[in-house]
Enzyme design. Structure first.
Site, PDB file in Angstrom:
ATOM      1  N   LYS A  84     -21.622 -35.589  -1.696  1.00  0.00           N
ATOM      2  CA  LYS A  84     -20.085 -35.826  -1.689  1.00  0.00           C
ATOM      3  C   LYS A  84     -20.039 -37.293  -2.259  1.00  0.00           C
ATOM      4  O   LYS A  84     -20.692 -38.244  -1.730  1.00  0.00           O
ATOM      5  CB  LYS A  84     -19.888 -35.877  -0.105  1.00  0.00           C
ATOM      6  CG  LYS A  84     -18.967 -34.594   0.337  1.00  0.00           C
ATOM      7  CD  LYS A  84     -18.436 -34.842   1.726  1.00  0.00           C
ATOM      8  CE  LYS A  84     -17.535 -33.748   2.081  1.00  0.00           C
ATOM      9  NZ  LYS A  84     -17.265 -33.879   3.757  1.00  0.00           N
TER      10      LYS A  84
HETATM   11  C1  E4P Z   1     -14.127 -32.690   4.168  1.00  0.00           C
HETATM   12  O1  E4P Z   1     -15.373 -32.425   3.723  1.00  0.00           O
HETATM   13  C2  E4P Z   1     -13.997 -33.679   5.372  1.00  0.00           C
HETATM   14  O2  E4P Z   1     -15.225 -33.834   6.066  1.00  0.00           O
HETATM   15  C3  E4P Z   1     -13.098 -33.157   6.373  1.00  0.00           C
HETATM   16  O3  E4P Z   1     -12.634 -31.977   6.244  1.00  0.00           O
HETATM   17  C4  E4P Z   1     -12.154 -34.269   6.697  1.00  0.00           C
HETATM   18  O4  E4P Z   1     -11.322 -33.713   7.727  1.00  0.00           O
HETATM   19  P1  E4P Z   1     -10.521 -34.715   8.886  1.00  0.00           P
HETATM   20  O5  E4P Z   1      -9.415 -35.050   8.103  1.00  0.00           O
HETATM   21  O6  E4P Z   1     -10.303 -33.688   9.838  1.00  0.00           O
HETATM   22  O7  E4P Z   1     -11.358 -35.831   9.070  1.00  0.00           O
END
Ligand code: E4P
Length: 246
Positions: A84
């Site tokens: 990521k």
């Molecule tokens: C995506 O890969 C992220 O880990 C995640 O969806 C972030 O979500 P949040 O806004 O609930 O932190």
């Protein structure tokens, strides 16, 4: 549409795998913190063993060369790992560089404690590393432009953050819709992950829009299973059956 679980908690992942509904997992440093774990490699390798599908693990550098070095190390953890990378100019540079790289197939799954028990045996892991190369998930996407640029740079996945956009007074699902349309119009192979999912209707909306994947927190997945009429229906069937089954 596939569902990924958005968590670093092993127990949640084990349960969701048993339900047979998840195809992958996404993690990030905040989710690691919430799971109380700082051993990213061990957590990611256990998740890969459990899920046998794409498992996103995030870099912590903000500078392209360092991101590439971190990503190369992360990509050695398992062929299932997807790196990521946040969408910034540095992030795009890293995504582009990584799109041309392959993990070292002879040293894939290094130090993995699940070796020998894992469905992905060493020969398969070797071949998958060569076939898939280093895959990236462009994260913290808040606009269709960011997604388009990430796809052009060679990202395997893009993750628009629906809930955080909604929180900021924008329409998160409209951004997902725009990305899906743009990728379809130009034949991009980059997959769209609807992320930052906050409630069950987000899953339905993502599926209707044609997102490839929704990554869903465990609590939202559990809510999506439930319907009060299912519970009432079961109660009624059991009560009726008790009247005649003596
Ligand atoms: C995506 O890969 C992220 O880990 C995640 O969806 C972030 O979500 P949040 O806004 O609930 O932190």
């Amino acid at each position: 549409m596939q569902i990924f679980l958005d968590t670093a908690k092993i127990e949640e992942i084990r349960e969701a795998v048993e339900l047979g509904v998840i195809s992958g997992v996404t993690t990030n440093p905040s989710l690691m913190m919430r799971a109380g774990r700082g051993d990213y490699k061990a957590v990611a390798q256990e998740i890969c063993y459990l899920v046998q599908g794409p498992v996103s693990a995030e870099v912590t550098s903000t500078e392209a060369e360092e991101m590439v070095e971190q990503a190369k190390a992360i990509a050695q953890w398992s062929p299932h790992v997807v790196v990521k990378i946040p969408v910034t100019a540095e992030g795009l540079r890293a995504i582009h560089a990584l799109s041309k790289l392959t993990p070292d197939p002879d040293n894939i799954c290094q130090g993995c404690p699940w070796r020998g028990k894992c469905q992905t045996d060493p020969d398969v892991a070797h071949d998958l590393a060569l076939t898939w190369g280093i895959r990236t998930n462009a994260t913290l996407v808040f606009s269709a432009n960011q997604a388009l640029l990430a796809a052009l740079a060679g990202a395997s996945y893009v993750s628009p953050f629906v809930g955080r956009l909604d929180d900021a007074g924008n329409d998160g699902m409209q951004v997902v819709a725009d990305i899906v349309d743009i990728f379809a119009a130009y034949g991009f192979e980059t997959q769209v992950i609807a992320a930052s999912i906050r409630h069950p209707m987000h899953i339905v909306q993502a599926a209707l829009l044609g997102a490839d994947i929704a990554t869903v927190p465990y609590a939202v997945l559990m809510k999506a299973i439930k319907h009060p009429l299912t519970d009432v229906g079961i109660e009624r069937f059991l009560a009726d059956w008790a009247k005649v089954s003596k």
